[in-house]
Write an enzyme that holds these catalytic residues in place. Sequence first.
Site, short mmCIF file in Angstrom:
data_model
loop_
_atom_site.label_atom_id
_atom_site.label_comp_id
_atom_site.label_asym_id
_atom_site.label_seq_id
_atom_site.Cartn_x
_atom_site.Cartn_y
_atom_site.Cartn_z
N SER A 1 0.79 -1.41 -0.13
CA SER A 1 0.24 -0.15 0.01
C SER A 1 1.10 1.40 0.08
O SER A 1 1.61 1.31 -0.91
CB SER A 1 -0.96 -0.04 1.31
OG SER A 1 -1.95 0.95 1.08
N ASP B 1 -0.18 -4.22 -3.98
CA ASP B 1 -1.13 -3.35 -4.10
C ASP B 1 -0.86 -1.87 -3.63
O ASP B 1 -1.50 -1.29 -2.80
CB ASP B 1 -2.34 -3.86 -3.20
CG ASP B 1 -3.69 -3.71 -3.64
OD1 ASP B 1 -3.79 -3.67 -5.00
OD2 ASP B 1 -4.69 -3.79 -3.05
N HIS C 1 -7.30 -5.71 0.04
CA HIS C 1 -6.07 -4.92 0.01
C HIS C 1 -4.83 -5.68 0.68
O HIS C 1 -3.76 -5.80 0.02
CB HIS C 1 -6.23 -3.57 0.77
CG HIS C 1 -5.25 -2.73 0.28
ND1 HIS C 1 -4.48 -2.53 -0.85
CD2 HIS C 1 -4.64 -1.61 1.23
CE1 HIS C 1 -3.80 -1.19 -0.87
NE2 HIS C 1 -3.77 -0.93 0.53
#
Length: 346
Positions: free
Chosen positions: A167, A195, A258
Amino acid sequence: MRKFAAIFVVFFVQCTHLYSLAQARAEPDPGVVEYLKQSCVYGNSSYINVYLYNSRFQGKNLGNQQSCQDINASLPVVFITHGFTSSAQVSTFKDLANAFVQKGHTAFIVDWSEAACTDGLPGVQFAEYNAAASNTYDIGQLMAKYTVDLMNKCKIPLNNIQYVGHSLGSHVCGFAAKHVKKLINKTMPYILALDPADPSFGSNKCGERICKSDAKRIVVFKTSILGIGENIIGHLLIVFDGGKSQPACSWYDVPCSHSESIVYATGMVSGRCQHLAVPWTAQQRINPIQWKFWRVFTSNIPAYPTSDTTNCVVLNTNVFKNDNTFEGEYHAFPDCARNLFKCRQQ
């Protein structure tokens, strides 16, 4: 209904910070001011804590110091960075670090939880997202300095060092790699971006996010609507199960999807799981009859390989090798493959 829920999550993360900061300025309540001073909103990004994982230690807190006597300089090194409202204490990062250790690496988890707004008040944390996003640049510089210090003091060559980020942590890795290049005029060999966060970064120029030029090889896993997908930021893009939501997660649990990127990486690093994948370009991912607005949330899922399929590949531990030249855009099937059919090993 699920599409509207997903839309709400993305827009809420990107926009609510504006209202909160405006309120704080308009109503300078002493309690609010004191909270903000202690929060990531004020750029609390002056330090990192590094946790060491190897055959001797399972998360030794080194602070921001080196501990060369605890490190085998002949082993490859991986730095793992978390994202928004996370920390080095999250089990998925520990599992990933241990998977690398089992494969002969020294692993460091870089904790920047204060700057990532991990300790914010419930209900306020999402409003602090943009502050955490802004802090990734400073955290990246600290990580770069730690990397170069490790090289100099512990005699570890740069070619033996990899970055892995989830992330916002992916952008931390990108900024760290940029700063490493400034410090020693050398390019990081490898970054794994799990991600990588799209809000606040997806439309940015190369210098303001993780970018293909940050490392000699960048591999990207996409597992949710929060991750960058259409903007090709790496040499190899692997989109799992359409890249919107994952089978292990409820349709409305975007954070779960996620985080599945970490789970997939752990399974592949450990060798417990390998995935089949087929080529999947941006043109193939978008249904031409769909309205442009809905393309963010839907995909054309390709068919699973069969004994007659020849244009498919096997994704395994080779994906994490610096010298792997395998590139392109692929759709990966989420289940561990039992039958490899005629798919090529990469």
